[in-house]
Design a protein around this motif. Structure first.
Motif, PDB file in Angstrom:
ATOM      1  N   ALA A  18       0.834  -1.207   0.000  1.00 48.35           N
ATOM      2  CA  ALA A  18       0.000   0.000   0.000  1.00 48.35           C
ATOM      3  C   ALA A  18       0.869   1.257   0.000  1.00 48.35           C
ATOM      4  N   LEU A  19       1.959   1.252   0.784  1.00 51.19           N
ATOM      5  CA  LEU A  19       2.862   2.404   0.826  1.00 51.19           C
ATOM      6  C   LEU A  19       3.517   2.632  -0.530  1.00 51.19           C
ATOM      7  N   PHE A  20       3.949   1.557  -1.172  1.00 51.27           N
ATOM      8  CA  PHE A  20       4.597   1.674  -2.488  1.00 51.27           C
ATOM      9  C   PHE A  20       3.632   2.265  -3.520  1.00 51.27           C
ATOM     10  N   ILE A  21       2.405   1.760  -3.543  1.00 46.27           N
ATOM     11  CA  ILE A  21       1.419   2.248  -4.502  1.00 46.27           C
ATOM     12  C   ILE A  21       1.085   3.718  -4.227  1.00 46.27           C
ATOM     13  N   LEU A  22       0.953   4.058  -2.939  1.00 49.37           N
ATOM     14  CA  LEU A  22       0.639   5.434  -2.554  1.00 49.37           C
ATOM     15  C   LEU A  22       1.743   6.397  -2.996  1.00 49.37           C
ATOM     16  N   CYS A  23       2.994   6.013  -2.716  1.00 48.93           N
ATOM     17  CA  CYS A  23       4.134   6.856  -3.115  1.00 48.93           C
ATOM     18  C   CYS A  23       4.209   7.000  -4.630  1.00 48.93           C
ATOM     19  N   LEU A  24       3.945   5.910  -5.341  1.00 46.98           N
ATOM     20  CA  LEU A  24       3.999   5.929  -6.803  1.00 46.98           C
ATOM     21  C   LEU A  24       2.947   6.876  -7.373  1.00 46.98           C
ATOM     22  N   LEU A  25       1.727   6.789  -6.862  1.00 43.50           N
ATOM     23  CA  LEU A  25       0.644   7.638  -7.360  1.00 43.50           C
ATOM     24  C   LEU A  25       0.916   9.119  -7.092  1.00 43.50           C
ATOM     25  N   ILE A  26       1.367   9.430  -5.869  1.00 39.83           N
ATOM     26  CA  ILE A  26       1.611  10.833  -5.529  1.00 39.83           C
ATOM     27  C   ILE A  26       2.773  11.402  -6.336  1.00 39.83           C
ATOM     28  N   SER A  27       3.825  10.599  -6.519  1.00 39.38           N
ATOM     29  CA  SER A  27       4.990  11.071  -7.282  1.00 39.38           C
ATOM     30  C   SER A  27       4.653  11.313  -8.744  1.00 39.38           C
ATOM     31  N   LEU A  28       3.696  10.567  -9.278  1.00 40.10           N
ATOM     32  CA  LEU A  28       3.282  10.767 -10.667  1.00 40.10           C
ATOM     33  C   LEU A  28       2.474  12.053 -10.829  1.00 40.10           C
ATOM     34  N   ILE A  29       1.768  12.443  -9.750  1.00 44.07           N
ATOM     35  CA  ILE A  29       0.910  13.629  -9.821  1.00 44.07           C
ATOM     36  C   ILE A  29       1.664  14.897  -9.416  1.00 44.07           C
ATOM     37  N   SER A  30       2.569  14.777  -8.420  1.00 47.30           N
ATOM     38  CA  SER A  30       3.295  15.945  -7.919  1.00 47.30           C
ATOM     39  C   SER A  30       4.800  15.717  -8.019  1.00 47.30           C
ATOM     40  N   ASP A  31       5.512  16.669  -8.654  1.00 47.27           N
ATOM     41  CA  ASP A  31       6.967  16.552  -8.776  1.00 47.27           C
ATOM     42  C   ASP A  31       7.682  17.022  -7.517  1.00 47.27           C
ATOM     43  N   LYS A  32       6.936  17.531  -6.530  1.00 44.39           N
ATOM     44  CA  LYS A  32       7.540  17.997  -5.278  1.00 44.39           C
ATOM     45  C   LYS A  32       7.655  16.886  -4.240  1.00 44.39           C
ATOM     46  N   PHE A  33       7.012  15.739  -4.519  1.00 40.72           N
ATOM     47  CA  PHE A  33       6.952  14.684  -3.504  1.00 40.72           C
ATOM     48  C   PHE A  33       8.302  14.001  -3.305  1.00 40.72           C
ATOM     49  N   LEU A  34       8.929  13.549  -4.388  1.00 43.35           N
ATOM     50  CA  LEU A  34      10.184  12.813  -4.278  1.00 43.35           C
ATOM     51  C   LEU A  34      11.380  13.761  -4.245  1.00 43.35           C
ATOM     52  N   THR A  35      11.427  14.578  -3.212  1.00 41.15           N
ATOM     53  CA  THR A  35      12.566  15.466  -2.984  1.00 41.15           C
ATOM     54  C   THR A  35      13.099  15.225  -1.581  1.00 41.15           C
ATOM     55  N   VAL A  36      14.381  15.505  -1.389  1.00 43.97           N
ATOM     56  CA  VAL A  36      15.007  15.272  -0.080  1.00 43.97           C
ATOM     57  C   VAL A  36      14.346  16.122   1.001  1.00 43.97           C
ATOM     58  N   SER A  37      14.105  17.393   0.688  1.00 47.58           N
ATOM     59  CA  SER A  37      13.517  18.295   1.681  1.00 47.58           C
ATOM     60  C   SER A  37      12.120  17.841   2.089  1.00 47.58           C
ATOM     61  N   ASN A  38      11.329  17.392   1.110  1.00 50.82           N
ATOM     62  CA  ASN A  38       9.991  16.914   1.443  1.00 50.82           C
ATOM     63  C   ASN A  38      10.047  15.603   2.219  1.00 50.82           C
ATOM     64  N   GLY A  39      11.031  14.762   1.881  1.00 47.50           N
ATOM     65  CA  GLY A  39      11.192  13.507   2.619  1.00 47.50           C
ATOM     66  C   GLY A  39      11.469  13.743   4.092  1.00 47.50           C
ATOM     67  N   TRP A  40      12.401  14.672   4.395  1.00 45.68           N
ATOM     68  CA  TRP A  40      12.696  14.996   5.792  1.00 45.68           C
ATOM     69  C   TRP A  40      11.497  15.676   6.455  1.00 45.68           C
ATOM     70  N   ASN A  41      10.756  16.456   5.674  1.00 44.90           N
ATOM     71  CA  ASN A  41       9.565  17.108   6.214  1.00 44.90           C
ATOM     72  C   ASN A  41       8.538  16.074   6.648  1.00 44.90           C
ATOM     73  N   VAL A  42       8.346  15.054   5.817  1.00 47.71           N
ATOM     74  CA  VAL A  42       7.410  13.981   6.164  1.00 47.71           C
ATOM     75  C   VAL A  42       7.882  13.244   7.415  1.00 47.71           C
ATOM     76  N   MET A  43       9.176  12.915   7.475  1.00 43.20           N
ATOM     77  CA  MET A  43       9.713  12.188   8.621  1.00 43.20           C
ATOM     78  C   MET A  43       9.590  13.002   9.909  1.00 43.20           C
ATOM     79  N   ARG A  44       9.832  14.313   9.813  1.00 45.60           N
ATOM     80  CA  ARG A  44       9.694  15.171  10.991  1.00 45.60           C
ATOM     81  C   ARG A  44       8.244  15.211  11.465  1.00 45.60           C
TER      82      ARG A  44
END
Length: 324
Positions: A18-44
């Motif tokens: 489910a996580l893989f599919i969710l990440c795949l769908l969001i990354s296809l729609i938004s180019d801001k998702f798969l960025t280092v800064s956004n990744g750390w933002n999510v983790m925080r």
């Protein structure tokens, strides 16, 4: 191809899929998702939910529930902020007690531990259903928070305290370190200790556990105390990150934590689930929230989506339980 052969695989790794599919769908729609800064933002952002959800997992493993975590988070954050900024004054005795950052944080965590233990005591001593006892504590703790703060935020807590929620250590956000330590200790507790075995045993069959000599009341009080303490730690992170203790902090956090627990594979019937599964569930909730924000989805629709995800996770859990 016989799909039944792959059913155990899908059940075991359903959260990861489910996580893989969710990440795949969001990354296809938004180019801001798969960025280092956004990744750390999510983790925080998910660090707080991970801390709360770990405590919730221990409670749910005993076939209980804790609806008070959001209000306990707010109260403990407010206590810490108030003591740090204003201390304790006793005009009649001409006495003032100031608090260091560590001292104020310790009071906050101890307060959360006490409130959690009180939940456990009420549940075991008076046989109050966990849902009712923790719902009552939700209201009590929220009311105490409003009384303590008088409905106003407590702000201006200083840069040193802000480091807890906004700082970095070895190029990793401090809240991520805190949640990582909490997860590590919880994994050790559930897999390597006698208390962990008792928690699973009680959730699996409380009557058999009692007959085997396990002190049910003591274990439950400890579990709810841990849940309260971890909610308090979450409150410290939130208060530090905002540099302010908000009277309405922690609203709906109990829903996010329950969602993380259920999505992570922990059965609401108790006795089945893992800490790492809950971490994965918290990541899914965090990614979902982040994706909805990046896609400019209305906050009202975000609540609808989150509720639907919780319902779907419970339906899947019940379906899997019937097939066991």
């Amino acid at each position: 191809m016989d799909l039944k052969l792959y059913k155990p695989f899908f059940i075991k790794f359903q959260s990861l899929i489910a996580l893989f599919i969710l990440c795949l769908l969001i990354s296809l729609i938004s180019d801001k998702f798969l960025t280092v800064s956004n990744g750390w933002n999510v983790m925080r952002q998910i660090s707080v939910n991970i801390c709360i959800s770990v405590g919730m997992t221990l409670v749910v493993l005993t076939a209980g529930i804790d609806l008070s975590v959001g209000s306990v988070l707010a109260l403990c954050g407010a206590l810490t902020a108030g003591l740090l900024k204003n201390g304790l004054a006793f005009p009649q005795a001409d006495l003032f007690i100031g608090f260091t950052i560590l001292g104020a944080m310790l009071v906050g965590v101890l307060a959360g531990t006490f409130l959690g233990a009180f939940n456990g005591w009420a549940i075991t001593k008076f046989k109050v259903p966990a849902f009712i006892a923790t719902l009552a504590m939700l209201t009590i703790a929220r009311g105490l928070t409003l009384l303590y703060t008088q409905g106003f935020p407590i702000s201006g807590l200083g840069d040193d305290f802000a480091y807890l929620g906004t700082g970095w250590f070895l190029s990793i956000p401090v809240p991520v370190w805190i949640s990582g330590i909490v997860v590590l200790l919880a994994v050790i507790l559930t897999t390597k200790t006698r208390l962990g075995r008792y928690i699973y045993a009680i959730g699996g069959n409380e009557s058999a556990s009692r007959l085997s000599g396990i002190n049910i009341s003591r274990v439950k009080i400890i579990v709810y105390a841990i849940s309260g303490a971890l909610a308090a730690i979450g409150g410290l992170i939130v208060t530090s990150r905002l540099d302010s203790a908000q009277p309405n902090a922690g609203s709906s956090y109990e829903l996010d934590s329950i969602a993380a627990v259920v999505i992570g594979g922990t059965s609401l019937s108790g006795g089945k689930g893992t800490i790492l599964g809950t971490v994965l569930g918290a990541i899914i909730i965090g990614v979902l929230n982040n994706g909805l924000v990046l896609l400019n989805v209305s906050p009202f629709w975000q609540q609808v989506v989150k509720g639907a995800v919780i319902l779907l996770a419970v339906i899947i859990d019940k379906s899997n339980s019937k097939n066991d």
